[in-house]
Design an enzyme around this catalytic site. Structure first.
Site, PDB file in Angstrom:
ATOM      1  N   ASN A   1       0.883  -1.173   0.000  1.00 24.71           N
ATOM      2  CA  ASN A   1       0.000   0.000   0.000  1.00 24.71           C
ATOM      3  C   ASN A   1       0.918   1.220   0.000  1.00 24.71           C
ATOM      4  OD1 ASN A   1      -1.748   2.075   0.470  1.00 24.71           O
ATOM      5  ND2 ASN A   1      -2.391   1.398   2.513  1.00 24.71           N
TER       6      ASN A   1
ATOM      7  N   LYS B   1       0.188   4.189  -0.197  1.00 24.03           N
ATOM      8  CA  LYS B   1      -0.428   5.393   0.400  1.00 24.03           C
ATOM      9  C   LYS B   1      -0.147   6.585  -0.526  1.00 24.03           C
ATOM     10  CE  LYS B   1      -0.214   3.187   4.841  1.00 24.03           C
ATOM     11  NZ  LYS B   1      -0.174   3.294   6.298  1.00 24.03           N
TER      12      LYS B   1
ATOM     13  N   HIS C   1      -9.511   1.195   4.761  1.00 18.70           N
ATOM     14  CA  HIS C   1      -8.246   1.383   5.491  1.00 18.70           C
ATOM     15  C   HIS C   1      -8.507   2.309   6.685  1.00 18.70           C
ATOM     16  CE1 HIS C   1      -4.174   2.564   6.491  1.00 18.70           C
ATOM     17  NE2 HIS C   1      -3.784   1.471   5.859  1.00 18.70           N
TER      18      HIS C   1
ATOM     19  N   GLU D   1      -6.931   4.695   7.807  1.00 20.82           N
ATOM     20  CA  GLU D   1      -6.725   6.126   7.508  1.00 20.82           C
ATOM     21  C   GLU D   1      -7.968   6.711   6.840  1.00 20.82           C
ATOM     22  OE1 GLU D   1      -2.969   5.573   5.504  1.00 20.82           O
ATOM     23  OE2 GLU D   1      -2.078   5.031   7.437  1.00 20.82           O
TER      24      GLU D   1
ATOM     25  N   GLU E   1      -5.380  -4.918  10.444  1.00 22.01           N
ATOM     26  CA  GLU E   1      -4.349  -3.907  10.669  1.00 22.01           C
ATOM     27  C   GLU E   1      -4.639  -3.167  11.970  1.00 22.01           C
ATOM     28  OE1 GLU E   1      -2.365  -2.715   6.690  1.00 22.01           O
ATOM     29  OE2 GLU E   1      -4.030  -1.364   7.030  1.00 22.01           O
TER      30      GLU E   1
ATOM     31  N   GLY F   1       2.600   2.245  10.805  1.00 21.94           N
ATOM     32  CA  GLY F   1       3.559   3.337  10.664  1.00 21.94           C
ATOM     33  C   GLY F   1       4.276   3.688  11.964  1.00 21.94           C
TER      34      GLY F   1
ATOM     35  N   SER G   1       3.481  -2.263  10.284  1.00 22.93           N
ATOM     36  CA  SER G   1       4.931  -2.357  10.514  1.00 22.93           C
ATOM     37  C   SER G   1       5.501  -3.724  10.164  1.00 22.93           C
ATOM     38  CB  SER G   1       5.275  -1.961  11.953  1.00 22.93           C
ATOM     39  OG  SER G   1       4.887  -0.621  12.203  1.00 22.93           O
TER      40      SER G   1
HETATM   41  P1  13P Z   1       3.084   0.290   7.676  1.00 24.50           P
HETATM   42  O1  13P Z   1       3.569  -0.985   7.068  1.00 24.50           O
HETATM   43  O2  13P Z   1       3.831   1.501   7.197  1.00 24.50           O
HETATM   44  O3  13P Z   1       2.967   0.206   9.158  1.00 24.50           O
HETATM   45  O4  13P Z   1       1.580   0.516   7.130  1.00 24.50           O
HETATM   46  C1  13P Z   1       0.673  -0.518   7.205  1.00 24.50           C
HETATM   47  C2  13P Z   1      -0.530  -0.150   6.432  1.00 24.50           C
HETATM   48  O5  13P Z   1      -1.277   0.740   6.792  1.00 24.50           O
HETATM   49  C3  13P Z   1      -0.788  -0.879   5.178  1.00 24.50           C
HETATM   50  O6  13P Z   1      -2.056  -0.625   4.701  1.00 24.50           O
END
Ligand code: 13P
Length: 252
Positions: A9, A11, A96, A98, A168, A174, A213
């Site tokens: 992803n 982002k 997601h 976010e 997740e 992150g 992560s």
């Molecule tokens: P990270 O791997 O940067 O923690 O992000 C995970 C994520 O949100 C994947 O959709």
């Protein structure tokens, strides 16, 4: 036997120049891994044409990070499932954390997006997960159940035959704080058990990814857990060597 999937992803990261370098490296590194596991990248909309042209004919699939629940119409700034089909997307991420937290997407809206994606033959990657407060107040299972059940209520349990779930935990995204393999396994098992109450065969077949992560140095132990079928990778998907190593971990 469920086939593992590693999906990146990206982002809101990337540029034509950076993507070119990254995709060239992924093409080289992932081509040699074979097809024992699936690998994919979910990229910002403007780069879908680019990934389509650079990845078609390879063993890397691609997709988007969001989709409108609406088919078409006066929805300024939105992108429809039909448009994603124009670029031969296989996957689309829905719900997601976010999107849920920063853009107010409710369980209902996420379920509608999932349904619309499937109607247009896209494979939705449905993200679920609890915040730190929810984990600390022991409501993790309830939150996950509500997130999954909203989709099952609208789309039906059979829809999971053509979908992926990604667990997740928000506190692991992150932050560099990965859920331990056992913590992740417990929730994956809980998700699968919940689905099994409605359809055991679908539950046994559904791909459940872990995200939060995941790095080159922890992917193998996470993927070794019985209910973890791969990963949804944020930061590490932007670094070719790391993403290739994570894909490799899914092949072993
Ligand atoms: P990270 O791997 O940067 O923690 O992000 C995970 C994520 O949100 C994947 O959709």
């Amino acid at each position: 036997m469920r086939k593992k999937l590693v999906a990146g992803n990206w982002k809101m990261h990337g540029s034509l120049l950076d993507n070119d370098t990254l995709l060239n490296a992924l093409n080289k590194g992932i081509a040699v891994l074979g097809n024992e596991a699936n690998c994919a990248v979910c990229v910002p909309y403007p780069y879908l044409a680019m990934v389509q042209s650079k990845l078609q004919g390879t063993n890397i699939k691609w997709g988007a990070q969001n989709v409108s629940q609406h088919e078409k119409g006066a929805y300024t700034g939105e992108v429809s499932a039909v448009m994603l089909n124009d670029f031969n997307c296989t996957y689309v991420i829905v719900g997601h954390s976010e999107r849920r937290m920063l853009y107010g997407e409710s369980n209902q809206v996420v379920a509608e997006k999932y349904l619309t994606a499937q109607k247009h033959k896209l494979v939705p990657i449905l993200c679920v997960g609890e915040t730190l407060e929810q984990r600390d107040s022991d409501t993790t299972e309830q939150i996950i159940e509500e997130q999954v059940n909203a989709v099952l209520a609208l789309a039906g349990v059979d829809s999971l035959s053509n979908a992926v779930i990604a667990y997740e935990p928000v506190w692991a995204i992150g932050t560099g704080k990965t859920a331990t393999p056992q913590q992740a396994q417990d929730i994956h098992h809980f998700i699968r058990q919940g689905i099994a109450k409605q359809n055991a065969e679908v539950a046994a077949g559904v791909t459940v990814l872990y995200g939060g992560s995941v790095k080159a140095n922890n992917a193998a132990e996470l993927f070794a857990m019985p209910d973890i079928d791969g990963g949804l990778i944020g930061g590490a998907s932007l670094i070719a060597d790391d993403f290739i190593a994570i894909c490799k971990a899914a092949h072993s």
